[in-house]
Design a protein around this motif. Sequence first.
Motif, PDB file in Angstrom:
ATOM      1  N   VAL A 159       0.853  -1.186   0.000  1.00  0.00           N
ATOM      2  CA  VAL A 159       0.000   0.000   0.000  1.00  0.00           C
ATOM      3  C   VAL A 159       0.886   1.232   0.000  1.00  0.00           C
ATOM      4  O   VAL A 159       1.781   1.358   0.848  1.00  0.00           O
ATOM      5  N   MET A 218       1.726   4.919   0.794  1.00  0.00           N
ATOM      6  CA  MET A 218       1.293   5.853   1.835  1.00  0.00           C
ATOM      7  C   MET A 218       1.509   7.312   1.444  1.00  0.00           C
ATOM      8  O   MET A 218       1.244   8.210   2.247  1.00  0.00           O
ATOM      9  N   ALA A 277      -3.287   1.513   6.452  1.00  0.00           N
ATOM     10  CA  ALA A 277      -3.183   0.570   5.343  1.00  0.00           C
ATOM     11  C   ALA A 277      -4.089  -0.635   5.536  1.00  0.00           C
ATOM     12  O   ALA A 277      -4.644  -1.173   4.569  1.00  0.00           O
TER      13      ALA A 277
END
Length: 284
Positions: free
Chosen positions: A96, A98, A131
């Motif tokens: 993921v 960020m 996440a």
Amino acid sequence: MDTDNEEVAMKESRRRERQSALENSDSDIGLCGWLLVSLSILLMLVTLPLSVWMCIKIVKEYERAIIFRLGRILRGGAKGPGLFFILPCTDSFINVDMRTITFDIPPQEVLTKDSVTVSVDGVVYYRVQNATLAVANITNADAATRLLAQTTLRNVLGTKNLAEILSDREEIAHSMQSTLDDATDDWGIKVERVEIKDVKLPLQLQRAMAAEAEASREARAKVIAAEGEMNASRALKEASLVIAESPSALQLRYLQTLNTIAAEKNSTIIFPLPLEMMQGFIKR
């Protein structure tokens, strides 16, 4: 200020509760699951050192990894940045990003509160704050945020007049940011900023507004010209009273006018004559 801090603290506590619920819900994988995990560990030990390259993963500074073991989120939440360890065959992971993501809101045809159709577009800045929630609670957080931004823009502008849309862009952007942030909180998304880029008016409305502005400017110009003429007439009246008190002042005014004309290199010749001489000819 205290109310805002309390709301932020409540949102954070709810987010942590949701994350812990995801990580701890039915965390027991059962006997069959532990058997598969044991076989995976055994396979890793047998195939050393080749299996090391399959078990050790790296995520970058701006990324986090969500690990699934037999389909369940592993305890501890997102991993990274740096090295982390997974088991072959039983573990999988999703990276993921960020970092802050920016996207444009396509132009939206909106009917304002005073029944005027305008086309408005904007830009949204957001980032993944959690996440685990972004992976477990929503299929595609980016696409969902984009669609929600479009509908939020239409809903917010539908409650505003045209004058408010043109003058209160910051207030509209702040209202959109608050609405989007609250709606995407369950997805682990933090909407950092919303900006209104452009407001496009129909061509006929632009012409009407331009004609109105031009008429307003002409009216102000006429008022200013009238005030100037009134002030000039008052000044001329005061000057005539001063000249009437001193006949020689009129001769000085003649000389000053002659000096002004001579400075412009004109060929006109002016002969100032006293008014008493003209009166003598008029009597005859």
